[in-house]
Design a protein around this motif. Structure first.
Motif, PDB file in Angstrom:
ATOM      1  N   ALA A  18       0.646  -1.209   0.077  1.00  0.00           N
ATOM      2  CA  ALA A  18      -0.052  -0.026  -0.091  1.00  0.00           C
ATOM      3  C   ALA A  18       0.809   0.994  -0.172  1.00  0.00           C
ATOM      4  CB  ALA A  18      -0.890   0.113   1.259  1.00  0.00           C
ATOM      5  N   SER A  19       0.330   2.298  -0.569  1.00  0.00           N
ATOM      6  CA  SER A  19       1.054   3.586  -0.544  1.00  0.00           C
ATOM      7  C   SER A  19       0.538   4.440   0.804  1.00  0.00           C
ATOM      8  CB  SER A  19       0.717   4.493  -1.947  1.00  0.00           C
ATOM      9  OG  SER A  19       1.014   5.570  -1.815  1.00  0.00           O
ATOM     10  N   ILE A  20       1.285   5.008   1.388  1.00  0.00           N
ATOM     11  CA  ILE A  20       1.253   5.528   2.647  1.00  0.00           C
ATOM     12  C   ILE A  20       1.634   7.073   2.693  1.00  0.00           C
ATOM     13  CG2 ILE A  20       1.723   5.530   5.134  1.00  0.00           C
ATOM     14  CD1 ILE A  20       2.371   2.834   5.111  1.00  0.00           C
ATOM     15  N   GLU A  21       0.587   7.850   2.741  1.00  0.00           N
ATOM     16  CA  GLU A  21       0.834   9.335   2.385  1.00  0.00           C
ATOM     17  C   GLU A  21       0.144  10.021   3.579  1.00  0.00           C
ATOM     18  OE1 GLU A  21      -1.145   9.883  -1.487  1.00  0.00           O
ATOM     19  OE2 GLU A  21       0.229   8.872  -2.638  1.00  0.00           O
ATOM     20  N   SER A  22       0.640  11.264   3.442  1.00  0.00           N
ATOM     21  CA  SER A  22       0.228  12.250   4.431  1.00  0.00           C
ATOM     22  C   SER A  22      -1.432  12.584   4.089  1.00  0.00           C
ATOM     23  CB  SER A  22       0.576  13.432   4.463  1.00  0.00           C
ATOM     24  OG  SER A  22       0.165  14.547   5.221  1.00  0.00           O
ATOM     25  N   THR A  23      -2.213  12.865   5.398  1.00  0.00           N
ATOM     26  CA  THR A  23      -3.547  12.856   5.066  1.00  0.00           C
ATOM     27  C   THR A  23      -3.899  14.338   4.423  1.00  0.00           C
ATOM     28  OG1 THR A  23      -3.780  13.341   7.452  1.00  0.00           O
ATOM     29  CG2 THR A  23      -4.319  11.215   6.837  1.00  0.00           C
ATOM     30  N   GLN A  79      -6.795   2.808  20.783  1.00  0.00           N
ATOM     31  CA  GLN A  79      -6.763   1.349  20.476  1.00  0.00           C
ATOM     32  C   GLN A  79      -7.623   0.982  19.021  1.00  0.00           C
ATOM     33  OE1 GLN A  79      -8.740  -1.529  23.221  1.00  0.00           O
ATOM     34  NE2 GLN A  79      -7.943  -3.055  22.382  1.00  0.00           N
ATOM     35  N   THR A  80      -7.104   0.272  18.381  1.00  0.00           N
ATOM     36  CA  THR A  80      -7.688  -0.237  16.960  1.00  0.00           C
ATOM     37  C   THR A  80      -7.794  -1.774  17.170  1.00  0.00           C
ATOM     38  OG1 THR A  80      -5.723  -0.743  15.729  1.00  0.00           O
ATOM     39  CG2 THR A  80      -6.360   1.411  15.625  1.00  0.00           C
ATOM     40  N   ASP A  81      -8.304  -2.377  16.351  1.00  0.00           N
ATOM     41  CA  ASP A  81      -8.305  -3.990  16.401  1.00  0.00           C
ATOM     42  C   ASP A  81      -6.920  -4.566  16.213  1.00  0.00           C
ATOM     43  OD1 ASP A  81     -11.016  -4.082  16.492  1.00  0.00           O
ATOM     44  OD2 ASP A  81     -11.473  -4.481  14.351  1.00  0.00           O
ATOM     45  N   ASN A  82      -6.043  -3.937  15.736  1.00  0.00           N
ATOM     46  CA  ASN A  82      -4.695  -4.492  15.596  1.00  0.00           C
ATOM     47  C   ASN A  82      -3.574  -3.917  16.556  1.00  0.00           C
ATOM     48  OD1 ASN A  82      -5.433  -5.563  12.898  1.00  0.00           O
ATOM     49  ND2 ASN A  82      -5.601  -3.467  12.073  1.00  0.00           N
ATOM     50  N   ALA A  83      -3.912  -3.008  17.257  1.00  0.00           N
ATOM     51  CA  ALA A  83      -2.912  -2.362  18.150  1.00  0.00           C
ATOM     52  C   ALA A  83      -3.289  -1.486  19.299  1.00  0.00           C
ATOM     53  CB  ALA A  83      -1.535  -1.640  17.427  1.00  0.00           C
ATOM     54  N   ILE A  84      -2.537  -1.415  20.316  1.00  0.00           N
ATOM     55  CA  ILE A  84      -2.683  -0.153  21.336  1.00  0.00           C
ATOM     56  C   ILE A  84      -1.773   0.676  21.313  1.00  0.00           C
ATOM     57  CG2 ILE A  84      -3.112   0.251  23.946  1.00  0.00           C
ATOM     58  CD1 ILE A  84      -4.213  -2.566  24.170  1.00  0.00           C
ATOM     59  N   ILE A 257       0.863  -0.521  10.976  1.00  0.00           N
ATOM     60  CA  ILE A 257       0.753   0.460  12.005  1.00  0.00           C
ATOM     61  C   ILE A 257       1.007   1.846  11.206  1.00  0.00           C
ATOM     62  CG2 ILE A 257       1.117  -0.951  13.887  1.00  0.00           C
ATOM     63  CD1 ILE A 257       3.893   0.047  14.096  1.00  0.00           C
ATOM     64  N   ALA A 258       1.908   1.783  10.216  1.00  0.00           N
ATOM     65  CA  ALA A 258       1.921   3.056   9.353  1.00  0.00           C
ATOM     66  C   ALA A 258       0.716   3.552   8.781  1.00  0.00           C
ATOM     67  CB  ALA A 258       3.239   2.694   8.484  1.00  0.00           C
ATOM     68  N   GLN A 259       0.068   2.545   8.254  1.00  0.00           N
ATOM     69  CA  GLN A 259      -1.447   3.026   7.788  1.00  0.00           C
ATOM     70  C   GLN A 259      -2.377   3.496   8.696  1.00  0.00           C
ATOM     71  OE1 GLN A 259      -4.584   1.573   7.759  1.00  0.00           O
ATOM     72  NE2 GLN A 259      -5.246   2.864   6.280  1.00  0.00           N
ATOM     73  N   GLU A 260      -2.316   2.910   9.927  1.00  0.00           N
ATOM     74  CA  GLU A 260      -3.007   3.327  10.891  1.00  0.00           C
ATOM     75  C   GLU A 260      -2.684   4.775  11.671  1.00  0.00           C
ATOM     76  OE1 GLU A 260      -5.012  -0.613  12.844  1.00  0.00           O
ATOM     77  OE2 GLU A 260      -3.493   0.382  13.979  1.00  0.00           O
ATOM     78  N   MET A 261      -1.463   5.080  11.728  1.00  0.00           N
ATOM     79  CA  MET A 261      -0.886   6.279  12.381  1.00  0.00           C
ATOM     80  C   MET A 261      -1.101   7.597  11.293  1.00  0.00           C
ATOM     81  SD  MET A 261       2.350   5.275  14.204  1.00  0.00           S
ATOM     82  CE  MET A 261       3.008   6.940  14.805  1.00  0.00           C
ATOM     83  N   THR A 262      -1.051   7.215   9.795  1.00  0.00           N
ATOM     84  CA  THR A 262      -0.966   8.411   8.944  1.00  0.00           C
ATOM     85  C   THR A 262      -2.354   8.398   8.201  1.00  0.00           C
ATOM     86  OG1 THR A 262      -0.286   6.772   7.234  1.00  0.00           O
ATOM     87  CG2 THR A 262       1.464   8.354   8.490  1.00  0.00           C
ATOM     88  N   VAL A 263      -3.157   7.379   8.276  1.00  0.00           N
ATOM     89  CA  VAL A 263      -4.471   7.630   7.753  1.00  0.00           C
ATOM     90  C   VAL A 263      -5.770   7.312   8.795  1.00  0.00           C
ATOM     91  CG1 VAL A 263      -5.886   6.628   5.756  1.00  0.00           C
ATOM     92  CG2 VAL A 263      -3.447   6.995   5.705  1.00  0.00           C
ATOM     93  N   LYS A 264      -5.639   5.894   9.250  1.00  0.00           N
ATOM     94  CA  LYS A 264      -7.046   5.477   9.825  1.00  0.00           C
ATOM     95  C   LYS A 264      -7.321   6.237  10.880  1.00  0.00           C
ATOM     96  CE  LYS A 264      -9.052   1.220  11.581  1.00  0.00           C
ATOM     97  NZ  LYS A 264      -8.646  -0.361  11.549  1.00  0.00           N
ATOM     98  N   ILE A 265      -6.212   6.361  11.932  1.00  0.00           N
ATOM     99  CA  ILE A 265      -6.704   7.103  13.131  1.00  0.00           C
ATOM    100  C   ILE A 265      -6.722   8.608  12.971  1.00  0.00           C
ATOM    101  CG2 ILE A 265      -5.652   7.751  15.527  1.00  0.00           C
ATOM    102  CD1 ILE A 265      -4.189   4.989  15.607  1.00  0.00           C
ATOM    103  N   PRO A 266      -5.839   9.289  12.176  1.00  0.00           N
ATOM    104  CA  PRO A 266      -6.212  10.780  11.916  1.00  0.00           C
ATOM    105  C   PRO A 266      -7.664  10.971  11.351  1.00  0.00           C
ATOM    106  CG  PRO A 266      -3.931  10.300  11.310  1.00  0.00           C
ATOM    107  CD  PRO A 266      -4.626   9.041  11.668  1.00  0.00           C
TER     108      PRO A 266
END
Length: 585
Positions: A18-23, A79-84, A257-266
């Motif tokens: 996947a491509s991980i980019e700034s939101t 917390q997500t389904d994958n990490a805390i 976790i990179a996808q979660e930190m840069t896209v999903k959580i924000p």
């Protein structure tokens, strides 16, 4: 509970490409979010002050501390389904998945941090240093009523987690508590790491006295403010660069976790902020609480579960066992539990490890990185081989010998674990015996009630004068209420004396705590002896302050001792250089 779906590995592989980019900017994202997010019916804001969960949207939950007026004072976990994702002092302290832990080791002196990824029997230090992010989180002001009377806020559950092998406190775990609410169904909360091997979570109650102080608008406003700060924090870490430097064995996890930190959580937090007035508030009606269980994630160990049955008694399951009997959980009081992790990790400064013909492989938590350890060994007349590894690299070997010796090993890295492998009867003989001891000479070891130096429990030396800072502790999530209460009830001088006692080398913590209670009670008599109602209230709060430090003051005691006390060894050593370590004999 973190994801245990066997298909997760396939998902991780898909993420790898996947491509991980700034939101992007908030303004750019808002228009897209309004199109993408249509239904918020599955989301919730949790207004209950005694519920650490703040909000939930899809599989993202945010946990923090709320005050009685509704302000979100701090966020300590996402917390997500994958990490805390654990947040401490406006920084990410660790990221915990089911099998991996990402540890962030901060060097405040040089304003940078290093990253260590730990899995069972393996660790990898990312070969880079990064600047410490500077993100400011909001600090709402809690206005104490003029009479200084507020409901009891020291309620819930405190877990004291220790290592079964050594009895030492486990300070870097991530704990999750699951339970059943008769009105709301299954509930789950990430516990707040208080430090010193203590973990805390409040329990929701039906205390209507809190309604007098509560303001929903303050809750919504501070959720928006805290969410914006969390977005900045997540995007301040160059996680994509970190993932580019990890080995293939953990790359899929890192990219997840990179996808979660840069896209999903924000994106989730931004959506909540934009639509804050449309997110449903959970009904404030608590049913009977039962079926409690604690899930413990210890770096380098398998996750373990402590279930509590419907009678609230603890029973053994898997790798965790309790050291207490039946306990009834009352949400309106502070309930203390002591549980043990019976994993394979030992501790530095334990007594000797010994054995015979059976091979031995174990990992030791040496307590700190970039340090020195003294390794003492003996293999007697039948030859054995003992190998020591640090960060997956050999740092010392006895060779195949029947001998004894002492060596000092310098460990230059961010990992805090050391692996020792014993290969008995390496020359083909049988009937052997061997032993070894690992001693951390310069490491101050703090147990529950005392700090000391080395395996022989030497006393430490005072390096600076004991200091104080009034009521409250540095970085404590309860300073917003402890400081004004301490001032209102004239406890400041008692708090200062307690601070100085904690900073005095070789003091027993119990002695400091007992003197603290005595000083507060004396202050109550001095200031309120002519007002029986105020005197009783003052004494009640003195008991609460004492109970709080008695239950969770170990981290502040250890921090004060480590700051003002020293374990520098006076031994003289001769050093020789090895490819991976400095060996001293």
């Amino acid at each position: 509970m973190l994801n245990t779906d066997p298909t997760l590995q396939n998902f991780r592989i898909n993420v790898k490409g996947a491509s991980i980019e700034s939101t992007g900017s908030s303004r750019q994202r808002r228009k897209a979010d309004k199109i993408k997010i249509q239904d918020l019916s599955t989301s919730q804001i949790i207004p209950d002050v005694k519920d650490s969960q703040i909000l939930k949207l899809n599989d993202v939950s945010v946990f923090g501390i709320k005050d009685y007026s509704g302000n979100v004072q701090s966020v300590y976990a996402i917390q997500t389904d994958n990490a805390i994702y654990t947040i401490d002092n406006s920084r990410i302290a660790r990221i915990q998945s089911l099998h991996e832990t990402v540890l962030f080791n901060y060097d405040n002196t040089n304003n940078h941090y290093e990253v260590l990824v730990v899995s069972k029997n393996n660790s990898y230090q990312i070969p880079a240093t990064y600047n410490i992010p500077n993100v400011t989180f909001p600090t709402p002001v809690f206005e104490l009523p003029p009479d200084g009377i507020v409901p009891d806020f020291f309620t819930g559950i405190i877990i004291k987690l220790t290592n079964k092998i050594s009895g030492r406190l486990i300070k870097d775990a991530t704990l999750q508590m699951n339970y059943f609410d008769a009105n709301r169904g299954n509930k789950s909360s990430v516990m707040l790491n208080l430090g010193g091997g203590r973990y805390y979570v409040p329990l929701p109650t039906n205390d209507t006295s809190i309604d007098y102080y509560f303001d929903t608008q303050k809750l919504l406003m501070t959720i928006t403010q805290q969410s914006d700060a969390c977005i900045q924090l997540m995007q301040a870490y160059p996680i994509s660069d970190m993932c580019s430097k990890v080995p293939d064995s953990i790359k899929s996890f890192c990219l997840l976790i990179a996808q979660e930190m840069t896209v999903k959580i924000p994106d989730t937090l931004r959506t909540v902020s934009i639509y804050i007035s449309d997110v449903p508030l959970q009904a404030r009606s608590v049913g009977h609480l039962s079926n409690f269980e604690i899930i413990a994630y210890v770096p380098g160990e398998e996750s373990s579960i402590v279930p509590l049955n419907t009678n609230n008694s603890i029973r053994l399951k898997r790798q965790i066992q309790t050291t207490v009997g039946d306990i009834t959980i009352d949400p309106n009081t502070l309930n203390e539990f002591s549980i043990q992790s019976s994993g394979t990790q030992g501790e530095c400064n334990e007594q000797s490890v010994s054995g015979g013909d059976t091979p031995d492989d174990r990992t030791f938590n040496i307590g700190k990185s970039n340090t020195k350890v003294v390794f003492t060994y003996g293999t007697y007349s039948v030859k054995d081989k003992i190998d020591v590894y640090y960060m997956n690299q050999p740092v010392f070997s006895t060779g195949c010998v029947g001998a004894s010796g002492v060596t000092t090993i310098s460990l230059d890295g961010t990992d805090t674990r050391l692996q020792v492998i014993v290969s008995p009867n390496c020359a083909g003989e049988t009937g052997t015996a061997w032993y070894y001891t690992i001693e951390c000479l310069t490491t101050l070891i703090c147990e529950d009630n005392v700090c000391y130096c080395g395996v022989y429990r030497r006393q430490s030396s005072q390096t600076s004068a004991p200091s104080s800072n009034g009521c409250g502790g540095q970085g404590s999530p309860w300073n917003f209420i402890v400081q004004p209460l301490g001032s209102a009830w004239e406890f400041t001088s008692a708090c200062d004396a307690h601070d100085r006692c904690y900073s005095t080398c070789n003091k027993l913590r119990s002695e400091c705590d007992n003197n603290f209670l005595s000083d507060m009670m004396s202050s109550c008599t001095t200031h309120w002896n002519d007002d029986p109602d105020r005197l009783r209230a003052c004494q009640w709060w003195a008991g609460k302050f004492y109970g709080r430090v008695h239950a969770s003051g170990a981290s502040f005691f250890a921090a004060a001792q480590e700051e003002d006390c020293d374990c520098a060894s006076k031994r003289r050593r001769r050093s020789v250089t090895n490819n991976n370590a400095m060996l001293t004999t």
